[in-house]
Design a protein around this motif. Structure first.
Motif, PDB file in Angstrom:
ATOM      1  N   THR A  65       0.045  -9.769  -8.009  1.00  0.00           N
ATOM      2  CA  THR A  65       1.201 -10.585  -8.411  1.00  0.00           C
ATOM      3  C   THR A  65       1.644 -11.536  -7.311  1.00  0.00           C
ATOM      4  OG1 THR A  65       1.873  -8.588  -9.530  1.00  0.00           O
ATOM      5  CG2 THR A  65       3.414 -10.414  -9.564  1.00  0.00           C
ATOM      6  N   ASN A  66       1.784 -11.020  -6.079  1.00  0.00           N
ATOM      7  CA  ASN A  66       2.317 -11.882  -5.022  1.00  0.00           C
ATOM      8  C   ASN A  66       1.386 -13.047  -4.733  1.00  0.00           C
ATOM      9  OD1 ASN A  66       0.377 -10.221  -3.990  1.00  0.00           O
ATOM     10  ND2 ASN A  66       1.440  -9.816  -2.060  1.00  0.00           N
ATOM     11  N   PRO A 115      -2.623  -6.948   4.171  1.00  0.00           N
ATOM     12  CA  PRO A 115      -1.191  -6.605   4.161  1.00  0.00           C
ATOM     13  C   PRO A 115      -0.336  -7.861   4.236  1.00  0.00           C
ATOM     14  CG  PRO A 115      -2.146  -6.182   6.308  1.00  0.00           C
ATOM     15  CD  PRO A 115      -3.282  -6.534   5.406  1.00  0.00           C
ATOM     16  N   SER A 116       0.863  -7.763   3.693  1.00  0.00           N
ATOM     17  CA  SER A 116       1.752  -8.923   3.707  1.00  0.00           C
ATOM     18  C   SER A 116       2.358  -9.098   5.086  1.00  0.00           C
ATOM     19  CB  SER A 116       2.863  -8.728   2.680  1.00  0.00           C
ATOM     20  OG  SER A 116       2.293  -8.635   1.400  1.00  0.00           O
ATOM     21  N   TRP A 132       7.010  -8.901  -5.103  1.00  0.00           N
ATOM     22  CA  TRP A 132       6.375 -10.057  -5.740  1.00  0.00           C
ATOM     23  C   TRP A 132       6.329 -11.264  -4.816  1.00  0.00           C
ATOM     24  CZ3 TRP A 132       9.380 -14.350  -6.061  1.00  0.00           C
ATOM     25  CH2 TRP A 132      10.778 -14.165  -5.993  1.00  0.00           C
ATOM     26  N   TYR A 133       7.229 -11.276  -3.778  1.00  0.00           N
ATOM     27  CA  TYR A 133       7.234 -12.423  -2.884  1.00  0.00           C
ATOM     28  C   TYR A 133       6.476 -12.154  -1.594  1.00  0.00           C
ATOM     29  CZ  TYR A 133      11.059  -9.643  -1.023  1.00  0.00           C
ATOM     30  OH  TYR A 133      11.806  -8.609  -0.535  1.00  0.00           O
ATOM     31  N   GLY A 134       5.752 -11.028  -1.533  1.00  0.00           N
ATOM     32  CA  GLY A 134       5.023 -10.703  -0.314  1.00  0.00           C
ATOM     33  C   GLY A 134       3.954 -11.746   0.006  1.00  0.00           C
ATOM     34  N   LEU A 135       4.077 -12.306   1.214  1.00  0.00           N
ATOM     35  CA  LEU A 135       3.147 -13.368   1.607  1.00  0.00           C
ATOM     36  C   LEU A 135       2.062 -12.779   2.498  1.00  0.00           C
ATOM     37  CD1 LEU A 135       2.538 -16.428   1.680  1.00  0.00           C
ATOM     38  CD2 LEU A 135       3.872 -16.510   3.780  1.00  0.00           C
TER      39      LEU A 135
END
Lengths: 86, 176, 256
Positions: free
Chosen positions: B20-21, C17-18, C25-28
């Motif tokens: 999703t991200n 890994p973010s 959902w916003y993990g970059l």
């Protein structure tokens, strides 16, 4: 063999079957597209050699044909990934 | 083995399913890229390329036009030159013809004058001769009469006298 | 496990890994960052190129890159698939091409070594976008006749429609986006795994044993394959873009 059969129990057997079928899945899926792409590129080269002025059009069409043919092998690869890792 | 079970339990870890991200960031990036490129970044480059194409095309057109004009000019000069040349030739021919005509006229006039003079000279000559002849004849007649009067001393009748003179003159005329 | 050779599980190869946000959902992570870099880089190229034209009209440096991209999309893709009347598609196809190309090229960037398209997220996103666009284009240019032309191709005897129509439906509306996404994804994933394989082989031979003499072989292969993968990156970006062009073109022109 007996030893192997005894050791292979349950999940091990599943993993065994998955590994084998994964290998076969990609191997078999690569045969058809391999032949197809070979034939396709061969014919395209022939066409380009016969009509160099149409080479640009033939090249574009060749890449399109390769893309469509190659998709089969790539789906085989995805199946391999699915079987082996998923 | 353990991984297998783990993957089976956790759906998102399946390597061929999208996370999703990543979808979110990809979507943000791509739509931003598309919008900014289409609205801001792309048009100046495109416009500059088209301007340049138009400029180069215009320069080519101008060069073609200049070349065509030069060719036209050259053609007109050449035609004028040819015209002048034929004109000159024509003038020369005309002059030559005129000179010829003048010459011919002069010759004809001279010929005519010559002929006239000749005729006049002949006429004069003939007249002089005639006159001289007549003078001579009359003188001879007087002389003969005198001589005859002196010789004969008697006067002859008129008829015989005239006949005698004529004979004499004839003789003199044929002898001269 | 041969000669101490252990192939890492695939999660270690493709899941990152973010930097922040974790699994939210916003993990970059690396993948999302590569998309952001692709966006910024492309926009920067075109902005820099566009601002230079005020000084001179002759292209130099970065302008050449920008212009060759436009020229390539124009003559190599649009003219071949849609036709010269489709030049207005240039910005969309251009951003598609550069986005796919730059995220692909991160496969060989040292220290990064991860193609953004080896995850299903971008290919699926772009494929669905292309699918949506060619559907909308078809409806806009041909109205409802688009579906009629696509499902009932003219010049086919009517009993064959029982056979042709399901095939056309599957191939046009289902297989197209699927194969578009899978082609890009599987190519980049396969390339990535190929490179990892040779890296693992080279690493396993970096030992004080007699079979270390074989070390140059996988290493030379690794170098060659890196070059090959650069070519594949360009080729896949080209193929993705030209297929998008083909699909849009087939929606704009009625006959097959």
């Amino acid at each position: 063999m007996e030893l192997l059969a005894q050791a292979a129990s349950g999940a091990d057997q599943i993993a065994f079957g998955e590994a084998i079928s994964a290998g076969f899945a990609y191997g078999l899926a690569a045969i058809g597209p391999g032949i197809g792409i070979g034939y396709l590129v061969g014919q395209s080269v022939q066409a380009m050699a016969r009509q160099p002025e149409a080479a640009g059009m033939v090249r574009t069409t060749m890449f399109l044909g390769i893309a469509f043919t190659e998709a089969l092998a790539l789906i085989g690869f995805v199946v391999f990934i699915l079987l082996k890792f998923a | 083995m353990n991984l297998l079970l783990l993957a089976a339990e956790e759906g998102p870890n399946n390597p061929i399913l999208p996370a999703t991200n990543e979808i979110i960031w990809g979507a943000i990036s791509f739509f931003l890229l598309m919008v900014v490129l289409a609205k801001v970044a792309y048009p100046p480059v495109r416009k500059a390329m088209e301007d340049r194409t138009a400029k180069i095309q215009g320069e080519f057109d101008a060069a073609d036009k200049a070349r065509a004009e030069a060719a036209e000019l050259k053609a007109s000069y050449e035609s004028k030159l040819a015209e002048a040349r034929t004109e000159a030739a024509r003038i020369i021919d005309e002059a030559r013809e005129q000179a010829e005509a003048v010459r011919r006229e002069r010759i004809a006039a001279l010929d005519a004058e010559l002929a006239e003079r000749k005729a006049q000279a002949e006429a004069d000559l003939a007249a002089a001769r005639e006159r001289a002849l007549a003078e001579t004849r009359s003188q001879l007649a007087g002389l003969a009469v005198g001589a005859a009067e002196r010789i004969v001393e008697d006067s002859l009748d008129e008829a015989r006298y005239a006949k005698l003179v004529d004979n004499f003159i004839d003789r003199v005329g044929s002898s001269t | 496990m041969i000669f101490g050779l252990e192939f890492p599980p695939i999660e270690k190869l493709v899941e990152w890994p973010s930097f922040f946000g974790g699994d939210a959902w916003y993990g970059l992570n690396k993948i999302g960052l590569s998309a952001l870099i692709a966006m910024v880089l492309t926009i920067a190229i075109y902005l820099a190129a566009g601002s230079k034209y005020k000084k001179r009209l002759v292209p130099t440096g970065i302008q050449t890159v920008a212009e060759s991209g436009i020229e390539f999309i124009d003559s190599g893709i649009i003219d071949q698939t849609i036709g010269p009347e489709g030049r207005s598609w240039n910005p969309f196809l251009l951003s598609l091409f550069f986005f796919v190309l730059i995220t692909n090229l991160f496969e060989v960037v040292p220290g990064w070594q991860m193609p953004g398209n080896a995850r299903m997220a971008f290919p699926a996103l772009l494929a669905i976008l292309v699918w949506f666009i060619f559907l909308v284009t078809g409806i806009r240019y041909q109205g409802a006749g688009y579906f009629k032309n696509a499902l009932f191709p003219p010049g086919v005897p009517w009993p064959l429609y029982f056979l042709v129509t399901p095939i056309e439906f599957v191939s046009t509306f289902l297989v197209r986006p699927f194969s578009l996404a899978v082609r890009l994804f599987a190519n980049m994933l396969a390339g990535h795994i190929l490179l990892v394989t040779f890296v693992v082989l080279s690493e396993a031979l970096w030992i004080k044993q007699w079979y270390a003499v074989f070390l140059p072989l996988p290493f030379i292969m690794l170098v060659l394959l890196t070059g090959f993968e650069i070519m594949v990156s360009f080729l896949q970006a080209y193929i993705f873009t030209i297929l998008a062009g083909v699909y849009i073109g087939s929606s704009m022109h009625a006959e097959h």
